[in-house]
Structures are given as C-alpha cells and as structure tokens.
Motif scaffolding. Sequence first.
Motif, PDB file in Angstrom:
ATOM      1  N   ARG A 169       0.789  -1.296   0.013  1.00 23.85           N
ATOM      2  CA  ARG A 169       0.246  -0.042   0.024  1.00 23.85           C
ATOM      3  C   ARG A 169       0.755   1.493   0.005  1.00 23.85           C
ATOM      4  O   ARG A 169       1.768   1.375   0.706  1.00 23.85           O
ATOM      5  N   PHE A 170       0.343   2.126  -0.819  1.00 23.38           N
ATOM      6  CA  PHE A 170       0.922   3.646  -0.899  1.00 23.38           C
ATOM      7  C   PHE A 170      -0.110   4.517  -0.768  1.00 23.38           C
ATOM      8  O   PHE A 170      -1.372   4.394  -1.300  1.00 23.38           O
ATOM      9  N   ILE A 171       0.419   5.812  -0.650  1.00 23.12           N
ATOM     10  CA  ILE A 171      -0.636   7.089  -0.607  1.00 23.12           C
ATOM     11  C   ILE A 171       0.191   7.745  -1.424  1.00 23.12           C
ATOM     12  O   ILE A 171       1.260   8.181  -1.846  1.00 23.12           O
ATOM     13  N   LEU A 172      -0.463   8.144  -2.667  1.00 22.03           N
ATOM     14  CA  LEU A 172       0.099   9.095  -3.737  1.00 22.03           C
ATOM     15  C   LEU A 172      -0.588  10.410  -3.561  1.00 22.03           C
ATOM     16  O   LEU A 172      -2.067  10.568  -3.269  1.00 22.03           O
ATOM     17  N   THR A 173       0.179  11.567  -3.635  1.00 18.03           N
ATOM     18  CA  THR A 173      -0.389  12.561  -3.539  1.00 18.03           C
ATOM     19  C   THR A 173       0.079  13.682  -4.894  1.00 18.03           C
ATOM     20  O   THR A 173       1.172  13.511  -5.289  1.00 18.03           O
ATOM     21  N   LEU A 174      -0.923  14.124  -5.446  1.00 19.33           N
ATOM     22  CA  LEU A 174      -0.733  14.954  -6.659  1.00 19.33           C
ATOM     23  C   LEU A 174      -0.881  16.469  -6.086  1.00 19.33           C
ATOM     24  O   LEU A 174      -1.657  16.839  -5.561  1.00 19.33           O
ATOM     25  N   ASN A 175       0.371  16.680  -6.344  1.00 24.43           N
ATOM     26  CA  ASN A 175       0.822  18.183  -5.960  1.00 24.43           C
ATOM     27  C   ASN A 175       0.209  19.269  -6.763  1.00 24.43           C
ATOM     28  O   ASN A 175      -0.041  19.165  -7.851  1.00 24.43           O
ATOM     29  N   ASP A 176       0.211  20.749  -6.334  1.00 23.15           N
ATOM     30  CA  ASP A 176      -0.410  21.692  -7.109  1.00 23.15           C
ATOM     31  C   ASP A 176       0.493  21.796  -8.419  1.00 23.15           C
ATOM     32  O   ASP A 176      -0.052  22.392  -9.505  1.00 23.15           O
ATOM     33  N   ASP A 177       1.813  21.611  -8.368  1.00 24.87           N
ATOM     34  CA  ASP A 177       2.498  21.883  -9.508  1.00 24.87           C
ATOM     35  C   ASP A 177       2.776  20.568 -10.492  1.00 24.87           C
ATOM     36  O   ASP A 177       3.318  20.177 -11.194  1.00 24.87           O
ATOM     37  N   SER A 178       1.323  19.770 -10.437  1.00 26.93           N
ATOM     38  CA  SER A 178       1.507  18.710 -11.104  1.00 26.93           C
ATOM     39  C   SER A 178       2.375  17.313 -10.793  1.00 26.93           C
ATOM     40  O   SER A 178       3.037  16.747 -11.766  1.00 26.93           O
ATOM     41  N   ARG A 179       2.868  17.409  -9.783  1.00 33.93           N
ATOM     42  CA  ARG A 179       3.852  16.174  -9.554  1.00 33.93           C
ATOM     43  C   ARG A 179       3.161  15.135  -8.656  1.00 33.93           C
ATOM     44  O   ARG A 179       2.396  15.506  -7.804  1.00 33.93           O
ATOM     45  N   LEU A 180       3.580  13.934  -8.916  1.00 32.43           N
ATOM     46  CA  LEU A 180       2.860  12.843  -8.346  1.00 32.43           C
ATOM     47  C   LEU A 180       3.794  12.482  -7.301  1.00 32.43           C
ATOM     48  O   LEU A 180       4.948  11.853  -7.644  1.00 32.43           O
ATOM     49  N   ALA A 181       3.682  12.451  -5.854  1.00 26.16           N
ATOM     50  CA  ALA A 181       4.408  11.820  -4.969  1.00 26.16           C
ATOM     51  C   ALA A 181       4.112  10.717  -4.506  1.00 26.16           C
ATOM     52  O   ALA A 181       2.498  10.695  -4.187  1.00 26.16           O
ATOM     53  N   PHE A 182       4.864   9.689  -4.267  1.00 28.13           N
ATOM     54  CA  PHE A 182       4.448   8.313  -3.688  1.00 28.13           C
ATOM     55  C   PHE A 182       5.103   8.257  -2.439  1.00 28.13           C
ATOM     56  O   PHE A 182       6.169   8.444  -2.209  1.00 28.13           O
ATOM     57  N   SER A 183       4.262   7.729  -1.312  1.00 28.33           N
ATOM     58  CA  SER A 183       4.997   7.507   0.027  1.00 28.33           C
ATOM     59  C   SER A 183       4.051   6.120   0.450  1.00 28.33           C
ATOM     60  O   SER A 183       3.107   5.968   0.374  1.00 28.33           O
ATOM     61  N   ARG A 184       5.124   5.267   1.153  1.00 29.16           N
ATOM     62  CA  ARG A 184       4.502   4.133   1.738  1.00 29.16           C
ATOM     63  C   ARG A 184       3.490   4.414   2.797  1.00 29.16           C
ATOM     64  O   ARG A 184       3.696   5.221   3.589  1.00 29.16           O
TER      65      ARG A 184
END
Length: 159
Positions: free
Chosen positions: A130-145
């Motif tokens: 499982r991961f949490i994906l965050t779509l930032n304001d500058d259209s970057r996709l961040a993956f965190s465990r």
Amino acid sequence: MAQRFTFLFITLIISFSAFASSLPEKSTILPGYEKDSVINRMRQLPLHHIEGLWQFTENGATIAIERSNKGKHPNDGLNRYNIVIVSSPRLSIKPGTIMGHITPTAKQDIYDAQIYTDFDGGTTLSIAKRFILTLNDDSRLAFSRDKSGLRINIRKLLP
C-alpha cells in the motif's frame, strides 16, 4: 465487551483482506500500451486530474494512469485507476504490465494505491504494498509508503 471486540476484530480483518486481495498475486499484461496509442486514446477521452502519462525522473520509466471503469460516467465518483507501465528501463518488463491500482480518498488529490514492489527478474511484478499518492499543485505525483495498518497493543487491553 468481548463480543464487541470480536465483532470489531473480524470486521477489520475482512476489510483489510478485501483491500489486500484487490490486486492479483502477480501482474498481468494488457495489450495496446505503446506510447503513441496511449496518447491517442487519452486525447479522445475526458480525463480526470490524475489520469495521463507520468514519467519517473529517477529512471525514466513512463506509466499511464487510466480509469479501469471506462464505461461509466466520468463524474460518478466511483473511480478506480490502473497504473500501467508504458516503458521501463528494465527491458524485460513489457509495455502494458499492470503496476498497480489507485482509488481516490476523501481528500482531494490524495489517492490510496496498491503497487507491485517486487520483480522476479523476468516479466512479472509481484508483492503488492500500500502507498499514498499525492498529486501536488505543480502536477507532481508523490509516492509515499502507507504505514497505517492494524496495530494492537495488548498491554492496553489488559486490566
């Protein structure tokens, strides 16, 4: 009290096992995931903010994020997305390999994901985590465990 605890425990186990079983044990390969055909297909559809082609800056891999329930209305709120490899630095991983699934959370631009994390050296991905994906304001996709899970401190249950 014991009945409530048992009911809660069984409910949590069922919930976690239902989520854990949403991806097959090993990855599958979908046809038609050459970069040009994916771009043409996406140009013809109304896309959600998360959908599109994404490239990892670390290794140059390209993935497509697309709704897995394309036949439904785009704003029905019941969306689930596939993460599909379009190109990989590992040449044995074929285009069209499903890398994982994404579902939106209650928070805007935050997604719950199951992503395969192991590679068998051939063409197969396995062991979904499982991961949490965050779509930032500058259209970057961040993956965190995702470190959430069921943790029980037995000492707190004792009188």
